[in-house]
Design a protein around this motif. Structure first.
Motif, PDB file in Angstrom:
ATOM      1  N   PRO A 177     -10.171  17.293 -34.809  1.00 47.44           N
ATOM      2  CA  PRO A 177     -10.432  15.935 -34.316  1.00 47.44           C
ATOM      3  C   PRO A 177     -10.811  15.865 -32.833  1.00 47.44           C
ATOM      4  O   PRO A 177     -11.551  14.967 -32.434  1.00 47.44           O
ATOM      5  CB  PRO A 177      -9.104  15.205 -34.569  1.00 47.44           C
ATOM      6  CG  PRO A 177      -8.468  15.948 -35.689  1.00 47.44           C
ATOM      7  CD  PRO A 177      -8.883  17.388 -35.502  1.00 47.44           C
ATOM      8  N   PHE A 178     -10.316  16.801 -32.015  1.00 44.47           N
ATOM      9  CA  PHE A 178     -10.627  16.779 -30.578  1.00 44.47           C
ATOM     10  C   PHE A 178     -12.120  16.624 -30.336  1.00 44.47           C
ATOM     11  O   PHE A 178     -12.544  15.849 -29.483  1.00 44.47           O
ATOM     12  CB  PHE A 178     -10.118  18.068 -29.913  1.00 44.47           C
ATOM     13  CG  PHE A 178     -10.487  18.185 -28.455  1.00 44.47           C
ATOM     14  CD1 PHE A 178      -9.681  17.627 -27.474  1.00 44.47           C
ATOM     15  CD2 PHE A 178     -11.649  18.846 -28.059  1.00 44.47           C
ATOM     16  CE1 PHE A 178     -10.030  17.732 -26.134  1.00 44.47           C
ATOM     17  CE2 PHE A 178     -11.988  18.952 -26.719  1.00 44.47           C
ATOM     18  CZ  PHE A 178     -11.176  18.397 -25.753  1.00 44.47           C
TER      19      PHE A 178
ATOM     20  N   ARG B  96     -14.635  15.453 -32.333  1.00 43.81           N
ATOM     21  CA  ARG B  96     -15.162  14.138 -32.724  1.00 43.81           C
ATOM     22  C   ARG B  96     -14.714  13.067 -31.726  1.00 43.81           C
ATOM     23  O   ARG B  96     -15.495  12.194 -31.346  1.00 43.81           O
ATOM     24  CB  ARG B  96     -14.691  13.769 -34.131  1.00 43.81           C
ATOM     25  CG  ARG B  96     -15.387  14.529 -35.231  1.00 43.81           C
ATOM     26  CD  ARG B  96     -15.012  14.002 -36.606  1.00 43.81           C
ATOM     27  NE  ARG B  96     -13.578  13.918 -36.859  1.00 43.81           N
ATOM     28  CZ  ARG B  96     -12.807  14.947 -37.214  1.00 43.81           C
ATOM     29  NH1 ARG B  96     -13.324  16.146 -37.355  1.00 43.81           N
ATOM     30  NH2 ARG B  96     -11.515  14.778 -37.421  1.00 43.81           N
ATOM     31  N   GLU B  97     -13.447  13.135 -31.324  1.00 46.35           N
ATOM     32  CA  GLU B  97     -12.915  12.132 -30.399  1.00 46.35           C
ATOM     33  C   GLU B  97     -13.596  12.180 -29.039  1.00 46.35           C
ATOM     34  O   GLU B  97     -13.566  11.202 -28.298  1.00 46.35           O
ATOM     35  CB  GLU B  97     -11.402  12.344 -30.234  1.00 46.35           C
ATOM     36  CG  GLU B  97     -10.622  12.032 -31.504  1.00 46.35           C
ATOM     37  CD  GLU B  97      -9.196  12.560 -31.471  1.00 46.35           C
ATOM     38  OE1 GLU B  97      -8.781  13.185 -30.460  1.00 46.35           O
ATOM     39  OE2 GLU B  97      -8.482  12.364 -32.472  1.00 46.35           O
ATOM     40  N   HIS B  98     -14.203  13.307 -28.707  1.00 43.09           N
ATOM     41  CA  HIS B  98     -14.874  13.452 -27.412  1.00 43.09           C
ATOM     42  C   HIS B  98     -16.397  13.469 -27.540  1.00 43.09           C
ATOM     43  O   HIS B  98     -17.097  13.807 -26.599  1.00 43.09           O
ATOM     44  CB  HIS B  98     -14.394  14.735 -26.714  1.00 43.09           C
ATOM     45  CG  HIS B  98     -12.983  14.636 -26.260  1.00 43.09           C
ATOM     46  ND1 HIS B  98     -11.917  14.893 -27.093  1.00 43.09           N
ATOM     47  CD2 HIS B  98     -12.452  14.283 -25.079  1.00 43.09           C
ATOM     48  CE1 HIS B  98     -10.788  14.706 -26.427  1.00 43.09           C
ATOM     49  NE2 HIS B  98     -11.083  14.329 -25.208  1.00 43.09           N
ATOM     50  N   ASN B  99     -16.907  13.082 -28.722  1.00 48.86           N
ATOM     51  CA  ASN B  99     -18.356  13.042 -28.937  1.00 48.86           C
ATOM     52  C   ASN B  99     -19.026  14.362 -28.607  1.00 48.86           C
ATOM     53  O   ASN B  99     -20.086  14.389 -27.987  1.00 48.86           O
ATOM     54  CB  ASN B  99     -18.997  11.946 -28.091  1.00 48.86           C
ATOM     55  CG  ASN B  99     -19.269  10.702 -28.860  1.00 48.86           C
ATOM     56  OD1 ASN B  99     -19.199  10.705 -30.078  1.00 48.86           O
ATOM     57  ND2 ASN B  99     -19.565   9.635 -28.148  1.00 48.86           N
TER      58      ASN B  99
END
Length: 133
Positions: free
Chosen positions: A32-33, A35-38
């Motif tokens: 997820p890191f 995706r969460e940071h684009n």
């Protein structure tokens, strides 16, 4: 005269395996890191942590790693450290990273005045994490 620490040091196993494993999982491709940071982000981003030692400081994997790596970095710097900047990339083994000098880009201009010399950190380090498994 004491020459001090070597300018380059390699420390294998600097983190306990349980923490290294948790970091590998948190920063694994598909975690997820990213995706969460684009990621890949259109611009470079990093995080700055104060190393003031307050017990109410941030909790989590990165602060835990910083707490364990700090004494090693201070031994290299031969001075107390006050902050740690961190960032992460997820790339193929042959993806590489552009050679650069670490510096405090915000210090290049202070109060509208350009500085003659950039500020660089006392210590730079790289923590390699391979894929979990």
């Amino acid at each position: 005269r004491d020459p001090g620490p070597a300018p380059v040091a390699v420390l294998d196993g600097a983190l306990p395996e349980t923490l290294a494993h948790a970091l590998r999982a948190a920063l694994a491709p598909g975690a997820p890191f990213w995706r969460e940071h684009n990621y890949p982000a259109p611009a470079f981003f990093s995080y700055l942590h104060a190393l003031d030692g307050t017990p109410a400081g941030p909790r989590g994997l990165i602060p835990a790693a910083l707490a364990l790596l700090r004494p090693l970095a201070e031994a290299q710097a031969r001075a107390p450290l006050t902050h740690a900047e961190w960032w992460a990339h997820s790339r193929a083994a042959d993806g590489g990273h552009q050679l650069h000098y670490d510096l405090d880009e915000g210090s290049l201009v202070r109060g509208g005045k350009a500085r003659r010399r950039p500020r660089s950190p006392l210590v730079s380090s790289v923590l390699y994490l391979d894929e979990p498994g």
